[in-house]
Design an enzyme around this catalytic site. Structure first.
Site, PDB file in Angstrom:
ATOM      1  N   LYS A 173       0.824  -1.211   0.000  1.00 47.00           N
ATOM      2  CA  LYS A 173       0.000   0.000   0.000  1.00 47.00           C
ATOM      3  C   LYS A 173       0.864   1.270   0.000  1.00 47.00           C
ATOM      4  O   LYS A 173       0.438   2.311  -0.484  1.00 47.00           O
ATOM      5  CB  LYS A 173      -0.936   0.026   1.210  1.00 47.00           C
ATOM      6  CG  LYS A 173      -1.824  -1.199   1.404  1.00 47.00           C
ATOM      7  CD  LYS A 173      -2.823  -1.381   0.286  1.00 47.00           C
ATOM      8  CE  LYS A 173      -4.009  -2.264   0.661  1.00 47.00           C
ATOM      9  NZ  LYS A 173      -3.699  -3.677   0.889  1.00 47.00           N
TER      10      LYS A 173
HETATM   11  C1  LIG Z   1      -4.420  -4.840   0.570  1.00 47.51           C
HETATM   12  C2  LIG Z   1      -3.613  -6.081   0.504  1.00 47.51           C
HETATM   13  C3  LIG Z   1      -3.878  -7.084  -0.440  1.00 47.51           C
HETATM   14  C4  LIG Z   1      -5.050  -7.006  -1.390  1.00 47.51           C
HETATM   15  O1  LIG Z   1      -4.967  -5.936  -2.281  1.00 47.51           O
HETATM   16  P1  LIG Z   1      -6.263  -5.418  -3.058  1.00 47.51           P
HETATM   17  O2  LIG Z   1      -5.816  -4.209  -3.791  1.00 47.51           O
HETATM   18  O3  LIG Z   1      -7.286  -5.105  -1.990  1.00 47.51           O
HETATM   19  O4  LIG Z   1      -6.722  -6.516  -3.920  1.00 47.51           O
HETATM   20  C5  LIG Z   1      -3.026  -8.168  -0.498  1.00 47.51           C
HETATM   21  N1  LIG Z   1      -1.983  -8.290   0.344  1.00 47.51           N
HETATM   22  C6  LIG Z   1      -1.700  -7.363   1.277  1.00 47.51           C
HETATM   23  C7  LIG Z   1      -0.550  -7.571   2.187  1.00 47.51           C
HETATM   24  C8  LIG Z   1      -2.497  -6.217   1.384  1.00 47.51           C
HETATM   25  O5  LIG Z   1      -2.220  -5.286   2.304  1.00 47.51           O
END
Ligand SMILES: *Cc1c(COP(=O)(O)O)cnc(C)c1O
Length: 463
Positions: free
Chosen positions: A112
């Site tokens: 993120k």
């Molecule tokens: C948010 C997240 C995901 C999923 O990502 P999306 O964009 O919601 O599909 C997968 N792995 C981790 C570690 C995350 O923080």
């Protein structure tokens, strides 16, 4: 470049306005009016760019001059200076036909950060330019909250409130959010699960009067800018593992919750990056796997798993994909979304399912297989996968064909999810930034899982 809604009643919005609008005012999601097209010759020119140069080349296509190039460059450089490696998203080879794209070298050790460090800079830029106050509101299954708070703490003119499901995020995720004591940060610990948090956020953003009155802005992947920032590493990884003129079939395997990160891959493909298949990896919350394999989008019982950031039933970005799979038909998107609201499911016909299956494969990774995958790679390659990245690798093993190469997205550092790692009997050493968290003071507000209680907290906080 202008932006429009998947539901057809918002169009002609510029880049900054699209960023600030978040959810489209007609309840749909914003998408670019045309997807920028990148030619093969252009791709080859991008091959040797450094990460931040590639970010700039791609963003210019979407920003379309609304931010002068010199200023954009500064925003990008400040965003990625917080990463622990200059490559930002390095690629590692795990075995012959399998690579890992490491996305966890930012401040909060999950992917993120790649988008949210930039969005933090961009909110500051807008607040400074316009003198406008910005109140950020988001829901998190754990990582978005930590990352957004890291990007926005202490920033002038900006307040941020994050809802997380009480007791359903990992210990490290909770600490990363709640040990930030800056006055401009409010953590609401909500009784319920992530879908409850996300639904309430969507309701608050759909209330246009409330949204305008409190100058609400969105950091969830309903915000298109997040998707845009995530397209970059698909290009970057592709260049790391291919030679010019390569005809190798390259898949990407993506651990998925909200369909955000994998939608960024889909967008990269639509821009012209020659991706063979997008492999969608889920955990036992497998609504998206069932959609891709059966053509039915229907939530099931919510389950807590070893990969909590993917414990999501209703994927907020799915509507963006529906828009493209219907051939950009806003009426059909509206009717699908109405069906979903009324009957709780969307069913597509076999012609549409064939399109879906030509682009995606999917596999739902059960808890047992997730742990086995962590153990196996730890023993065989001495690489410690986090449980989300393990779902990606396990799905790649299931779905990739012969003579195809797969890049699996490593979405978090294992230190964030020691709950699962220790179940594998593995004792890991923690990076200092994570080890220090448990000595810090925490602050959060517990709140019932209903909209009225949350609205009260927001009104008090945003003022
Ligand atoms: C948010 C997240 C995901 C999923 O990502 P999306 O964009 O919601 O599909 C997968 N792995 C981790 C570690 C995350 O923080």
């Amino acid at each position: 470049m202008k932006y429009a809604s998947t539901r057809g009643n918002v169009a002609g919005i510029g880049f900054i306005d699209a960023f600030m609008m978040g959810l489209a005012n007609d309840g749909g999601l914003l998408i670019p009016e045309q997807i920028p097209q990148v030619s093969v010759a252009q791709l080859e020119q991008w091959r040797t760019l450094e990460y931040t140069e590639l970010v700039q080349a791609i963003f210019e296509l979407y920003v379309d001059g609304e931010i002068p190039s010199g200023e954009l460059k500064q925003l990008i450089e400040s965003s990625y200076a917080t990463f622990r490696t200059p490559e930002v998203t390095p690629v590692q080879q795990l075995k012959d036909d399998l690579y890992l794209l490491e996305l966890f070298h930012g401040p909060t050790f999950a992917f993120k950060d790649v988008a949210l460090q930039f969005m933090g800079q961009l909110y500051s830029y807008v607040a400074t330019k316009t003198g406008q106050k910005i109140n950020i509101l988001g829901a998190t299954s754990g990582d978005t909250g930590a990352s957004a708070i890291a990007g926005l703490r202490g920033k002038e003119g900006i307040k941020i409130c994050i809802l997380h499901p009480e007791g359903k995020v990992s210990r490290v995720q909770e600490l990363q959010m709640t040990t930030v004591l800056d006055d401009n940060v409010l953590n609401l610990s909500v009784e319920g699960n992530f879908d409850d948090c996300q639904r309430m956020i969507k309701e608050l953003f759909s209330d246009i009067d409330f949204k305008n009155k409190h100058q609400l802005a969105a950091i969830n992947s309903i915000n298109f800018i997040r998707i845009m920032a995530q397209t970059v590493y698909y290009f970057y990884a592709y260049f790391r593992i291919t030679e010019p003129g390569s005809t190798k079939k390259i898949n990407f395997s993506v651990p998925t919750g909200n369909f955000g990160d994998i939608f960024a891959g889909y967008l990269a493909k639509r821009m012209g990056l020659p991706i063979h298949k997008l492999i969608l990896a889920t955990n036992e919350n497998n609504i998206l796997e069932r959609f891709i394999n059966q053509g039915v989008y229907k939530p099931d019982q919510f389950k807590m798993t070893y990969s909590p950031s993917m414990d999501i039933q209703v994927a907020s970005n799915f509507e963006r994909y529906l828009y493209y799979v219907t051939g950009e038909n806003t009426e059909q998107v509206k009717s699908f979304m109405q069906q979903f609201a009324e009957k709780g499911e969307i069913v597509i016909d076999s012609a549409m399912l064939a399109i879906v299956q030509a682009e995606f494969s999917a596999y739902g990774v059960a808890g047992e297989l997730c742990l086995q995958t962590i153990s196996k790679y730890n023993e065989e390659t001495n690489y410690l996968l986090d449980p989300h990245s393990a779902c990606g690798v396990a799905a790649a093993e299931q779905c990739a064909g012969q003579a195809e190469i797969t890049v699996s997205l490593a979405t978090a550092h294992p230190a964030k999810f020691d709950e699962a790692i220790s179940l594998c009997g593995i004792k890991q050493t923690f990076p200092d930034a994570i080890a220090e968290l448990s000595n810090k003071q925490q602050r959060q507000t517990k709140v019932d899982g209903d909209l009225a209680a949350i609205t009260d907290e927001l009104i008090t906080f945003y003022g």
